[in-house]
Design a protein around this motif. Structure first.
Motif, PDB file in Angstrom:
ATOM      1  N   ARG A  80       0.824  -1.205   0.000  1.00 35.80           N
ATOM      2  CA  ARG A  80       0.000   0.000   0.000  1.00 35.80           C
ATOM      3  C   ARG A  80       0.862   1.262   0.000  1.00 35.80           C
ATOM      4  NH1 ARG A  80      -4.010   0.319   4.918  1.00 35.80           N
ATOM      5  NH2 ARG A  80      -4.627  -1.646   3.962  1.00 35.80           N
ATOM      6  N   ILE A  81       1.930   1.262   0.799  1.00 34.39           N
ATOM      7  CA  ILE A  81       2.782   2.445   0.886  1.00 34.39           C
ATOM      8  C   ILE A  81       3.617   2.610  -0.376  1.00 34.39           C
ATOM      9  CG2 ILE A  81       4.698   3.484   2.140  1.00 34.39           C
ATOM     10  CD1 ILE A  81       2.032   3.690   3.571  1.00 34.39           C
ATOM     11  N   PHE A  82       4.112   1.507  -0.945  1.00 30.39           N
ATOM     12  CA  PHE A  82       4.882   1.589  -2.187  1.00 30.39           C
ATOM     13  C   PHE A  82       4.049   2.254  -3.275  1.00 30.39           C
ATOM     14  CE2 PHE A  82       6.365   0.098  -6.282  1.00 30.39           C
ATOM     15  CZ  PHE A  82       7.748   0.073  -6.164  1.00 30.39           C
ATOM     16  N   VAL A  83       2.820   1.789  -3.454  1.00 30.19           N
ATOM     17  CA  VAL A  83       1.941   2.341  -4.492  1.00 30.19           C
ATOM     18  C   VAL A  83       1.616   3.798  -4.191  1.00 30.19           C
ATOM     19  CG1 VAL A  83      -0.342   2.166  -5.544  1.00 30.19           C
ATOM     20  CG2 VAL A  83       0.984   0.092  -5.104  1.00 30.19           C
ATOM     21  N   SER A  84       1.347   4.117  -2.932  1.00 32.27           N
ATOM     22  CA  SER A  84       0.973   5.484  -2.562  1.00 32.27           C
ATOM     23  C   SER A  84       2.118   6.464  -2.782  1.00 32.27           C
ATOM     24  CB  SER A  84       0.518   5.528  -1.096  1.00 32.27           C
ATOM     25  OG  SER A  84      -0.615   4.716  -0.892  1.00 32.27           O
ATOM     26  N   ALA A  85       3.332   6.077  -2.355  1.00 32.65           N
ATOM     27  CA  ALA A  85       4.486   6.961  -2.534  1.00 32.65           C
ATOM     28  C   ALA A  85       4.785   7.177  -4.012  1.00 32.65           C
ATOM     29  CB  ALA A  85       5.707   6.383  -1.819  1.00 32.65           C
ATOM     30  N   LEU A  86       4.715   6.110  -4.797  1.00 32.34           N
ATOM     31  CA  LEU A  86       4.962   6.205  -6.235  1.00 32.34           C
ATOM     32  C   LEU A  86       3.946   7.130  -6.907  1.00 32.34           C
ATOM     33  CD1 LEU A  86       6.558   5.148  -8.711  1.00 32.34           C
ATOM     34  CD2 LEU A  86       4.949   3.227  -8.798  1.00 32.34           C
ATOM     35  N   ALA A  87       2.666   6.957  -6.563  1.00 32.31           N
ATOM     36  CA  ALA A  87       1.623   7.804  -7.144  1.00 32.31           C
ATOM     37  C   ALA A  87       1.785   9.255  -6.701  1.00 32.31           C
ATOM     38  CB  ALA A  87       0.246   7.274  -6.749  1.00 32.31           C
ATOM     39  N   LEU A  88       2.165   9.459  -5.428  1.00 27.39           N
ATOM     40  CA  LEU A  88       2.281  10.818  -4.900  1.00 27.39           C
ATOM     41  C   LEU A  88       3.350  11.612  -5.626  1.00 27.39           C
ATOM     42  CD1 LEU A  88       1.462  12.910  -2.749  1.00 27.39           C
ATOM     43  CD2 LEU A  88       3.257  11.944  -1.286  1.00 27.39           C
ATOM     44  N   PHE A  89       4.583  11.067  -5.719  1.00 27.63           N
ATOM     45  CA  PHE A  89       5.624  11.888  -6.339  1.00 27.63           C
ATOM     46  C   PHE A  89       5.455  11.983  -7.850  1.00 27.63           C
ATOM     47  CE2 PHE A  89       8.401   7.928  -6.020  1.00 27.63           C
ATOM     48  CZ  PHE A  89       8.646   7.744  -7.372  1.00 27.63           C
ATOM     49  N   SER A  90       4.814  11.002  -8.469  1.00 33.35           N
ATOM     50  CA  SER A  90       4.565  11.093  -9.910  1.00 33.35           C
ATOM     51  C   SER A  90       3.531  12.169 -10.221  1.00 33.35           C
ATOM     52  CB  SER A  90       4.101   9.738 -10.447  1.00 33.35           C
ATOM     53  OG  SER A  90       5.103   8.748 -10.275  1.00 33.35           O
ATOM     54  N   LEU A  91       2.452  12.218  -9.421  1.00 31.19           N
ATOM     55  CA  LEU A  91       1.447  13.268  -9.605  1.00 31.19           C
ATOM     56  C   LEU A  91       2.030  14.645  -9.316  1.00 31.19           C
ATOM     57  CD1 LEU A  91      -1.684  11.562  -8.013  1.00 31.19           C
ATOM     58  CD2 LEU A  91      -1.414  12.219 -10.420  1.00 31.19           C
ATOM     59  N   ALA A  92       2.900  14.718  -8.293  1.00 30.83           N
ATOM     60  CA  ALA A  92       3.524  15.999  -7.969  1.00 30.83           C
ATOM     61  C   ALA A  92       4.459  16.454  -9.085  1.00 30.83           C
ATOM     62  CB  ALA A  92       4.284  15.891  -6.648  1.00 30.83           C
ATOM     63  N   MET A  93       5.132  15.519  -9.752  1.00 40.13           N
ATOM     64  CA  MET A  93       5.975  15.885 -10.892  1.00 40.13           C
ATOM     65  C   MET A  93       5.129  16.440 -12.036  1.00 40.13           C
ATOM     66  SD  MET A  93       9.267  15.482 -10.491  1.00 40.13           S
ATOM     67  CE  MET A  93       9.946  15.115 -12.112  1.00 40.13           C
ATOM     68  N   LEU A  94       3.966  15.831 -12.265  1.00 43.23           N
ATOM     69  CA  LEU A  94       3.062  16.341 -13.297  1.00 43.23           C
ATOM     70  C   LEU A  94       2.583  17.743 -12.930  1.00 43.23           C
ATOM     71  CD1 LEU A  94       1.583  15.681 -15.939  1.00 43.23           C
ATOM     72  CD2 LEU A  94      -0.284  14.722 -14.554  1.00 43.23           C
ATOM     73  N   ALA A  95       2.320  17.952 -11.642  1.00 42.79           N
ATOM     74  CA  ALA A  95       1.900  19.283 -11.191  1.00 42.79           C
ATOM     75  C   ALA A  95       3.017  20.302 -11.373  1.00 42.79           C
ATOM     76  CB  ALA A  95       1.466  19.217  -9.721  1.00 42.79           C
ATOM     77  N   CYS A  96       4.281  19.898 -11.128  1.00 41.54           N
ATOM     78  CA  CYS A  96       5.414  20.794 -11.381  1.00 41.54           C
ATOM     79  C   CYS A  96       5.473  21.189 -12.849  1.00 41.54           C
ATOM     80  CB  CYS A  96       6.730  20.111 -10.985  1.00 41.54           C
ATOM     81  SG  CYS A  96       7.035  20.003  -9.208  1.00 41.54           S
ATOM     82  N   ALA A  97       5.154  20.244 -13.727  1.00 51.24           N
ATOM     83  CA  ALA A  97       5.244  20.503 -15.166  1.00 51.24           C
ATOM     84  C   ALA A  97       4.247  21.555 -15.624  1.00 51.24           C
ATOM     85  CB  ALA A  97       5.027  19.207 -15.942  1.00 51.24           C
ATOM     86  N   VAL A  98       3.117  21.677 -14.919  1.00 47.94           N
ATOM     87  CA  VAL A  98       2.090  22.626 -15.359  1.00 47.94           C
ATOM     88  C   VAL A  98       1.915  23.789 -14.383  1.00 47.94           C
ATOM     89  CG1 VAL A  98       0.840  20.833 -16.619  1.00 47.94           C
ATOM     90  CG2 VAL A  98       0.236  21.294 -14.229  1.00 47.94           C
ATOM     91  N   ALA A  99       2.793  23.889 -13.368  1.00 50.63           N
ATOM     92  CA  ALA A  99       2.652  24.930 -12.344  1.00 50.63           C
ATOM     93  C   ALA A  99       2.668  26.322 -12.975  1.00 50.63           C
ATOM     94  CB  ALA A  99       3.767  24.809 -11.314  1.00 50.63           C
ATOM     95  N   PRO A 100       1.684  27.155 -12.668  1.00 46.77           N
ATOM     96  CA  PRO A 100       1.640  28.485 -13.283  1.00 46.77           C
ATOM     97  C   PRO A 100       2.545  29.506 -12.599  1.00 46.77           C
ATOM     98  CG  PRO A 100      -0.292  28.147 -11.904  1.00 46.77           C
ATOM     99  CD  PRO A 100       0.468  26.851 -11.896  1.00 46.77           C
ATOM    100  N   THR A 101       2.903  29.260 -11.336  1.00 46.65           N
ATOM    101  CA  THR A 101       3.746  30.201 -10.598  1.00 46.65           C
ATOM    102  C   THR A 101       4.887  29.460  -9.917  1.00 46.65           C
ATOM    103  OG1 THR A 101       2.538  30.021  -8.492  1.00 46.65           O
ATOM    104  CG2 THR A 101       1.716  31.621 -10.115  1.00 46.65           C
ATOM    105  N   TRP A 102       5.932  30.210  -9.572  1.00 49.37           N
ATOM    106  CA  TRP A 102       7.082  29.621  -8.880  1.00 49.37           C
ATOM    107  C   TRP A 102       6.687  29.121  -7.493  1.00 49.37           C
ATOM    108  CZ3 TRP A 102      11.394  27.328  -9.536  1.00 49.37           C
ATOM    109  CH2 TRP A 102      12.335  27.235  -8.501  1.00 49.37           C
ATOM    110  N   GLU A 103       5.789  29.820  -6.818  1.00 50.60           N
ATOM    111  CA  GLU A 103       5.366  29.414  -5.477  1.00 50.60           C
ATOM    112  C   GLU A 103       4.672  28.053  -5.512  1.00 50.60           C
ATOM    113  OE1 GLU A 103       6.340  33.522  -5.610  1.00 50.60           O
ATOM    114  OE2 GLU A 103       4.871  32.401  -6.821  1.00 50.60           O
TER     115      GLU A 103
END
Length: 417
Positions: A80-103
């Motif tokens: 459960r934790i392996f899948v959750s950690a993998l999904a979390l940082f992958s989604l966060a990387m996608l969010a970094c790719a489309v982030a509109p501001t530096w903050e």
């Protein structure tokens, strides 16, 4: 020992862990690789000071991820934790790719590194438990080449895309870990030792039979049990736990310090993959402890020799040796920790060691900056980073070579879920 022949291949487990760690290494290193496309360029026009602050914030995220997620792994289950950690940082990387501001980019980067910090102890715990008894160091060493491979992939991806397309596609590729999530969810088995702490012994029996694993001891419902975190200091393990924390601090201080102030080492990062494989082969025969000592000493000697500004060809060789002594040594430390702690506290033990070790990672660049700032230059920094490597070797010598199987069994029976 479970005498049944395995009905399922273990290879799929190890490949999933390796691919997860490759994504982990990519997402960790990609920030440094894309800084040229972030500092002083649209859309963020980041200053060096702001970029450095986000880099430090990311290390804090990794510290918290190692600490919190590593501990939760022994409470909620490896899969459960392996899948959750993998999904979390992958989604966060996608969010970094489309982030509109530096903050917002900084917030998403912190979340990504929180997940990155949590995946390693979980993947190591899974790999160690499912690896055949006579090949644990070899299998774990192979899986631990994942982060270094991810580092190389991030560097090559950044070189190929950053100048022409900017940072966004480089981060979007880092979200590729999402493709692994369904495979990990459906194909990755749960840890039998975790299931036994939940008194789910029939499930543990089925998984051990399916994969031909030795039978782990049951945790008696009537026993007096303690938490995985408290167990790190119970039954005579407090001294070793404290030493392992100190050793990890020194190792990560050396790695992050020299990679900041001696860029030749970063250019030889690929040698870390080869070094880890060779060290794991030797570790299978001699144990991880002597390999950690050799790694620390080789890094110290290479750094001392680099401080005298040898010819370029020799400098390249020394940088490769120092790089192996950094990355390869930390991987062998991870191997030692995985073998020292029993299965029910393995992820907690590694998570806490890496979390405390992040203090060294945060301090390493500053430690080098102070020396360079006093006029010593890069040669002085090389000499200075040889010191913590030597101290790490001395502390490793103070550790006993292994923990008895009887002690592991006794502690396994005391743990709560």
């Amino acid at each position: 020992m479970n005498s049944n022949a395995p009905k399922r291949s273990l290879l799929g487990i190890f490949v999933l862990c390796w691919l997860g760690l490759l994504a982990d290494g990519y997402d960790l290193y990609v920030y440094g690789a894309t800084l040229p496309g972030l500092i002083g360029t649209p859309p963020f026009n980041v200053t060096p000071a702001a970029a450095g602050a986000v880099g430090s914030l990311a290390l804090v995220g990794m510290l918290l991820g190692s600490l919190i997620v590593g501990t939760l792994t022994d409470r909620l289950g490896r899969r459960r934790i392996f899948v959750s950690a993998l999904a979390l940082f992958s989604l966060a990387m996608l969010a970094c790719a489309v982030a509109p501001t530096w903050e917002l980019f900084a917030v998403f980067r912190f979340i990504a590194c929180f997940g990155v910090g949590g995946l390693l102890p979980t993947a190591v715990a899974i790999t160690n438990e499912f690896a055949p008894p006579g090949k644990k160091s070899l299998v774990l060493g192979a899986v631990l080449t994942g982060p270094a491979t991810g580092t190389v992939v991030a560097s090559l991806t950044s070189l190929a895309l950053l100048e022409s397309s900017g940072f966004r596609p480089v981060y979007a590729i880092g979200a590729g870990g999402l493709l692994l999530v369904p495979f990990a969810w459906f194909l990755l088995p749960e840890s039998p030792s975790f299931l036994r702490t939940q008194l789910r012994n029939a499930e543990a029996d089925r998984i051990e039979a399916a994969y031909g694993l030795p039978r782990t001891p049951e945790a008696p419902a009537s026993s007096v049990r303690i938490s995985p975190t408290r167990a790190l200091f119970a039954n005579g393990t407090a001294r070793t736990t404290a030493l392992l924390w100190a050793i990890t601090v020194l190792s990560l201080l050396t790695i992050f310090g020299v990679s900041t102030w001696l860029p030749q080492i970063m250019r030889t990062a690929g040698y870390g993959v080869v070094g880890t494989v060779l060290a794991s082969v030797a570790s299978q025969k001699f144990g991880p402890r002597p390999l950690v000592i050799v790694g620390f000493v080789s890094a110290a000697v290479a750094l001392l020799l680099m401080s005298v500004n040898p010819p370029a060809a020799i400098m390249t060789v020394l940088a490769a040796v120092a790089g192996f002594g950094g990355l390869g040594t930390q991987n062998m430390i991870n191997d030692y920790i995985a073998q020292f702690y029993p299965a029910a506290t393995r992820a907690t033990g590694l998570g806490w060691a890496l979390a405390v070790g992040r203090i060294g990672a945060i301090a390493g660049p500053t430690y080098g900056a102070l020396l360079v700032g006093f006029g010593g230059g890069v040669p002085a920094a090389a000499m200075a980073f040889a010191a913590p490597a030597l101290v790490g070797a001395v502390l490793m010598l103070a550790l006993r070579s292994k923990t008895t199987k009887q002690a592991h069994v006794a502690r396994d029976a005391e743990l709560v879920s």
